[in-house]
Every structure is written in C-alpha cells, then in structure tokens.
Scaffold this active site. Structure first.
Site, PDB file in Angstrom:
ATOM      1  CB  SER A 177      31.025  18.850  21.192  1.00 28.74           C
ATOM      2  OG  SER A 177      31.449  18.284  22.421  1.00 28.74           O
ATOM      3  CG  ASP A 178      37.568  18.601  19.604  1.00 29.47           C
ATOM      4  OD1 ASP A 178      37.863  17.838  20.550  1.00 29.47           O
ATOM      5  OD2 ASP A 178      38.402  18.974  18.754  1.00 29.47           O
ATOM      6  CD1 TRP A 179      37.322  15.446  25.871  1.00 28.27           C
ATOM      7  CD2 TRP A 179      36.483  15.132  23.827  1.00 28.27           C
ATOM      8  NE1 TRP A 179      36.821  14.150  25.794  1.00 28.27           N
ATOM      9  CE2 TRP A 179      36.302  13.941  24.568  1.00 28.27           C
ATOM     10  CE3 TRP A 179      36.000  15.165  22.517  1.00 28.27           C
ATOM     11  CZ2 TRP A 179      35.691  12.799  24.027  1.00 28.27           C
ATOM     12  CZ3 TRP A 179      35.387  14.038  21.987  1.00 28.27           C
ATOM     13  CH2 TRP A 179      35.250  12.884  22.749  1.00 28.27           C
TER      14      TRP A 179
END
Ligand code: BGC
Length: 759
Positions: free
Chosen positions: A288-290
């Site tokens: 995932s992105d952060w």
C-alpha cells in the site's frame, strides 16, 4: 479520512563514508546510446518456476506469526521502541532471521535516496533532476543508468527496497507530483519507468512501481474518487504501467491513495486482482501507499498483499486483525500464504535474498554519480525559444543573473522524493500549513548557477540580483551583454498548484527586465508547464525543470553552448489554463472550506470527498489537444537545438507489424542530438493521435543516420471491454514522422492487417 501528519523529528545520525568507489563513469560529454539498454545484465537469472519453488519452500517453514509480521510495515519516524537496526526512512518490515528472510528497509525514491527534512542528519545522496528532465531526454539508456545509480546508493546505505517507479500520467498541468513522473504519454513514460526500475533492481534490491492507479492529482488525494471508463484507463495510465512492468519487472507495485471508480485503489478488486494479477499475471506483491489502507478483509481479498507505514493508517489492518480474519475464514489460509509468497517471490527474483544488502554503509562514488546527474540535466532540459541570443558568448564583459537564489543553488521539487543532496541545501523554507508541511521544506540544491557562469566565462563581470524588486533588477540588466533570469514555480507532493502562472510577481519581473534588455534569457525551474505572457518580449527560454544537484553547471554549459540542448517536452505546454480538460485543480474548494473553518477557529473535519471525471479518457495531453483542435503554447515532443535537423526517405513496412524507417540528418554546423518521433492516428472508439515510436540520435554536422522504429500494436489498438482484449482492425492508418506532435514532416500511411491481443 486524512493521513496523519508526518513528524518532523530529527532522528538518529548516520555516519556515511564518502570514500570513492567506481560505480559509474559517465561524463556529461559522453552521450548515451539511444536504444533501450538491451545488453545490460538480466535481473532475472532465476526461472519463474525456480523462484516460486523457493518462495513456497520458505512459506511452508514460516509460522503464522512470522507470516503476519511480514505483511505489515512500520513507519520509522513514528515507531515506538524502534528496533536497533531501523534506519529513519519511509519503511521497515522485520524479516525472519532463522530462515534468512530479509528485513525490508524501505526508502524513497526516483530522484535519489531521499532524506526528507533531513531525518538522517548529515546523510546526503546524489540528487538527480526531476523525472520530467529524464523524460525530456527521451533516452531509455539514461533511465537505466539513473535507476542503477540510485539502486547502488540505496544498497550502499543498506536499504533494500526503493519506493521508486512513479509512472502516473500527467493529466493536469498543475498536478503537484508531475515533476516526479515521466510526462503524459504511455509509451514514453512506460519505457523510461521500465528502464529505471530495471536499473534499480540491477543492484539486487527491490523497486516498486507506483501509484497504481490514476493518482493524477494531489489535492484531496486521500478522499477523491478518480472516475474513468475501463477502455480509456487501459489505453492510457494502465498501458504505461503495463509497458513499464514488462521491461522493469518490479518486485512490488504500490497502490495509490485515491479511489478508482468508487473503490479505494488499495482494495480495488478490478485493479489488483483482475488487471494486475490475472490479466497481467503479475507474480510480485502489492504494497500500500503510506496511509492508503482502509480495511482488512476487503483489502486482503481484493489483492493487497502488504500494509505499509501502518502508523499512518487508522489502524493496523494487516496485523492482529488479519490473523483474526484468517481464523474466522474471512480471509483464507491460501490467500494469506499467497500474500507472503508474493513478497518472497520479489525478494528472491531481485537477488536480494541471495545477495543481501551489506550490514553497514559502503563507499559511494559521489563524483561519478554527480556526472550522471549533470548528464540528465543537460540532455533533458528543453530549449523553447531562441531568437539568436543563445549560445551566449564567453567573451561577454557583463553578465547579470537574476532571481531564484541563483547565487547559491537550484530549486528542487518537494515531497517524499526529496533528496538531501551532496553539498547540502543552501536555502530551505518551511511551509506554514497544509498536509505537506510535516514532511516538506522548499529546498534548493547547492549548485550555484552564478559560480558556474563565472567559471565558464572567467573574463566577464558576473553579478547576481535577487529580483525581489523589478525596478532594481531592470536597472542592473541595463547595458549587460547577457541577462539570465531564473524563474521558478515550486511544486510538491500533497498539493496541486492553484495555477500554472508564475507566482510571486515574477511575470512583472520578467516584463520589467525584458523592457530594459531584450537579450534576456529566461531559465525556467518548474515542475511542469507554466504560462509565459511575456514570451514575445524575451530573447530565449530554457526549461530546466528542477535540474538536480549539478543543475547550475548543466544550465551554464547549455547556455554557453558547451552542451547542445537536446531535451524534448514530455508534456504539452498549454497556451491558457482553459485549454486543459479541467480548467483548474479539483478539490481546492473542498480544501479551502476546511482551511477557512480552521482559520475562523472552528473545528474542521477531514476534507469532504469529491469525484473527478476524467472526461478526456485515454486522450491525455497532446491527444486531447489534437482531438479538440487546440493550439498549445508548445506541443509535446517540442525542443530546439543549436543545430538543425531534416528528415527524408520514409519507408513504411506494414502488414502484420508496422515498421517505419527514415533518414535524419544534422543539417547545421554543430554536433547535436535530435529525437524524431512517429505519430499514428488510430482508434475505433475514438480517433486519437498516438506517439508510436521515438529515438534519440546524436549526429555530427552533415551526418545522416537511418532510424527504424517498430510499433507495439497495443499503442494503436482499442481496448475492447466486451472481448476482454486489444483489437486493431485491418485498415489504412495515417502516420507521420516529425519533430513533435503536430509536425507532419514526413507523412505516410500504413495498411495494417487486423490484430487482436490479450489484455
Ligand atoms: C507517497 C509515496 C511514498 C511514501 C513513502 C507517500 O506519501 O505517496 O510515493 O513512497 O509516502 O514515503
């Protein structure tokens, strides 16, 4: 939901050796080959079956807790009681030492090993120019070398996952991260991203490709829904990913913050399961992105394999919650094993497990790497206008530089890609609000154009004025042999620009100086297109993007003709903002509502969700301008040189495969490089101009080379949603070879046999 702010902690000091080792020996004067780097070593020495077998064997030996631990990563700046080997950076995922499964040590990214707000005190790295400059080179070879350089530095600093490979297409000229991406065309962006990823992974570390998908804007990125039809998406943004992934084989794909057609990108069954894992048979893992995860069961079953930077999400979705979900059968054990197996596939495939990163920092050849940074800046800057002013004469007596801190440095784009460059940051300005404020400062790299100009024209009186006062600047410019005005437009992750007009009264400054001295050269340091209402009044314009840690030197060499400009625009420069598919950046109204409430002392909730309909569909950038019959200020592919080029003798081999050949000649008096481009009009759904091939060619004066371009049929095809695949009907297709989109220098037609292809 909004992402919690990143802290601006000053973290533990890293002592880095700056001793030399020879990683790259690239002089700016040595031109790269123009074909994709076919002969560099393959990164996949292991067969896919062998990699799977090894991954499976490891999964079988892992306990449930070990598996779960590998599926959620920490965000070091916010990790409580950090493990001893945690480096302050973007991410950390503990490995399984007993099985030699490596701890993942993650860092940003595409422009160099990032160190935002100097979280690792004193740790500098080589800062490449903005990726837009790389795109402007049109040179896959330089993309590979750039990736290999960053991969090498990351490895030497003990990182083993580089959060690189940004390949979102530029749909809006003001989008905050345009500078980090590779322009508006799926072929160009896909090839360059692929080569850059291949370069990173040649250092036996993992590269991501990101942000999957349609993360085309920054304002409201945590709440916005990007809406587009499937065929349009497949023919544009997804095609860029597809091409890049075929070339670069990234071990990981980072899913985006935004929703796509109603579902968060990181729990989007269509994107992750259907397109990526089924249609493209992608073997690696989706991280995932952060701060982009919103669920456990839905995300795991939709194809998300790993939660990154868990402290930035509302909760740890892929820890205890995932364990519970498996116990309840909401996520199957087979799926859990698949998640782990995919990560292991990536770490085995890249060679990371067989050739682990060193335990301590290794020497880096910063001098060699700086030469690469300079080469990219020189080969990717675009000369937009030159009315006999350039190249400047080294015999000039009086030269005046104006604006943008050109006495000390060059501007950099902001965000997670921020590199603390070798030489440091002579100017750093904190932000006083907005999401970016917690991890971004407006930063200049220490590469002084003033010093570079003084060195190249040692006999001249070279002075600098800051440009704050247009009247004073105009006075200083009077009677000078050369006036170089540095204009800037700072862009950052987490916010789109409100406008592409130059900020801070700069248009007035240019007008005032141009009125005093017509020989004014404007050097643009921008993250994309800007409006130039003063264009008719200036002698020359050079788009230097954010030119990286050797930007000052590169700009001086270009302006004085020691390097011949050869960059081409990777994105259209509009004549007016109203020409873009959307007249302004969506989301500002929603963002302003919150900011205003906060200013009024009211409690403001998170930004209200909104949707953006990408009405241009697959007709991104120049395709839109052509469809709408709009004349931009400068078209995609455009760029001048100090020499001239002619094209002749077009031959078209058609039938099953389209292959186009032609001669390109340097018809001028100095050596230079050109990038002839092939455009084809195709499309049953909607007629659309498409860049079908390009090649950069270095030519001595009078020299001719024959160029052959072979076309990937997907570039010309329609995506047929009902038939689930590509389709290119038999027929006659109009094409041309030219210097940029819209320049039909060598027109022709191709009679193509029909073709269909898998998604
Ligand atoms: C960015 C990513 C980046 C990550 C880790 C996010 O905010 O969107 O591109 O890799 O942070 O720093």
């Amino acid at each position: 939901m909004t992402q919690p702010r990143r802290p601006t902690l000053v973290l533990r000091r890293l002592c880095l050796s700056t001793a030399m080792a020879s990683l790259l020996a690239l002089s700016p004067a040595v031109h790269a080959q123009t074909m994709p780097a076919k002969d560099s070593p393959p990164i996949m020495a292991l067969t896919q079956d062998r990699v799977w077998a090894r991954a499976d064997a490891l999964v079988r030996q892992m306990t449930l807790d070990e598996k779960i631990t590998y599926l959620h990563g920490l965000f070091p700046p916010q990790t409580k009681n950090p493990p001893a080997d945690m480096i302050p950076s973007a991410g950390y995922v503990p490995g399984v030492p007993r099985l030699k499964i490596p701890t993942l040590r993650e860092t940003d990214a595409s422009l160099g090993v990032a160190n935002q707000v100097e979280q690792r005190k004193g740790d500098t790295a080589t800062a490449l120019p903005a990726s837009l400059a790389l795109a402007g080179t049109f040179e896959p070879e330089l993309a590979f070398k750039s990736g290999a350089m960053i991969g090498g530095e990351a490895r030497a600093k003990t990182f083993n996952v580089l959060l690189a490979g940004g390949v979102n297409l530029t749909r809006d000229p003001w989008a905050g991260r345009n500078f980090e991406y590779l322009g508006e065309d799926p072929l160009l962006a896909g090839i360059l991203a692929g080569e850059s990823i291949r370069g990173v992974q040649s250092a036996n570390i993992v590269s991501t490709i990101k942000h999957f998908a349609l993360n085309a804007q920054e304002t409201g990125r945590h709440v916005m829904d990007a809406r587009i039809g499937e065929a349009d998406l497949r023919e544009s943004d997804l095609l860029a990913f597809q091409i890049a992934m075929e070339r670069g084989k990234p071990a990981s794909v980072m899913c985006a913050y935004n929703k796509v057609n109603g579902d968060w990108a990181c729990e989007n069954d269509f994107l992750l399961n259907k397109v990526l894992k089924k249609d493209w048979a992608y073997p690696g893992w989706v991280m995932s992105d952060w701060g982009a995860v919103h669920s456990t069961v839905k995300a795991a079953n939709a194809g998300l394999d790993q939660q990154s930077g868990q402290e930035l999400d509302k909760q740890i979705f892929f820890g205890e919650d995932l364990k519970q979900a498996v116990a309840k059968g909401e996520v199957t054990t087979a799926r859990l094993d698949d998640m782990v197996r995919r990560i292991l596939y990536g770490v085995i495939q890249t060679g990371l497990i067989d050739n682990p990163t060193p335990a301590s920092e290794q020497p880096i050849d910063y001098a060699g790497n700086a030469r690469l940074a300079q080469a990219v800046a020189e080969r990717g800057s675009v000369l937009l206008k030159n009315q006999g002013v350039l190249p400047l004469k080294k015999s000039a007596k009086k030269i005046v530089l104006i604006g943008a801190h050109a006495d000390v440095g060059v501007l950099s784009g902001g965000g997670s890609s921020q590199v603390r460059s070798v030489g440091g940051a002579p100017v750093e300005i904190p932000l006083n609000g907005g999401e970016a404020a917690s991890f971004v400062r407006v930063t200049w790299h220490a590469s002084s154009p003033l010093k570079a100009v003084q060195a190249i024209a040692p006999g001249a009186d070279v002075t600098y004025v800051d440009g704050k006062d247009p009247v004073a600047a105009a006075k200083a410019a009077q009677g000078a042999d050369a006036v170089i005005l540095f204009a800037w437009h700072w862009q950052t992750e987490a916010a789109d620009a409100r406008s592409i007009a130059l900020p801070d009264n700069q248009d007035r400054l240019v007008e005032a100086v141009a009125a005093a001295n017509r020989n004014i050269v404007v050097v643009l340091q921008t993250g994309g297109p800007v409006l130039m209402p003063w264009l008719d009044k200036v002698g020359a314009v050079l788009a230097a993007w954010y030119p990286g840690q050797k930007g000052g030197e590169a700009i001086a060499r270009l302006l004085f003709g020691d390097a011949n400009p050869s960059g081409r625009l990777p994105m259209t420069f509009p004549a007016a903002e109203s020409q873009a598919p959307r007249p302004s950046a969506p989301g500002w109204a929603e963002q302003d509502a919150i900011d205003n409430a906060r200013r009024a002392g009211q409690k403001a909730g998170p930004i209200k969700p909104f949707a953006v309909d990408y009405i241009e569909g697959a007709a991104v950038g120049y395709r839109w301008y052509e469809q709408q019959k709009l004349k931009p200020l400068y078209p995609f592919g455009y760029g001048l040189s100090y020499t001239s080029f002619t094209y002749a003798n077009l031959t078209v081999e058609d039938g099953a495969v389209l292959r186009v050949s032609f001669d390109v000649t340097n018809s001028g008096k100095v050596a230079g490089a050109d990038t002839p481009q092939l455009y084809v009009t195709a499309g049953q759904r909607k007629r659309m101009l498409r860049l079908a091939g390009f090649q950069k060619v270095d030519l001595a004066p009078g020299q001719t080379r024959r160029v052959t371009l072979t076309v990937d049929p997907r570039i010309l095809a329609d995506y047929d949603v009902a038939a689930k695949g590509w389709t290119l009907p038999a027929g006659e297709y109009a094409l041309y070879v030219g210097a940029h989109a819209g320049d039909a220098a060598l027109p022709g037609t191709a009679a193509l046999k029909g073709w269909t292809g898998k998604p």
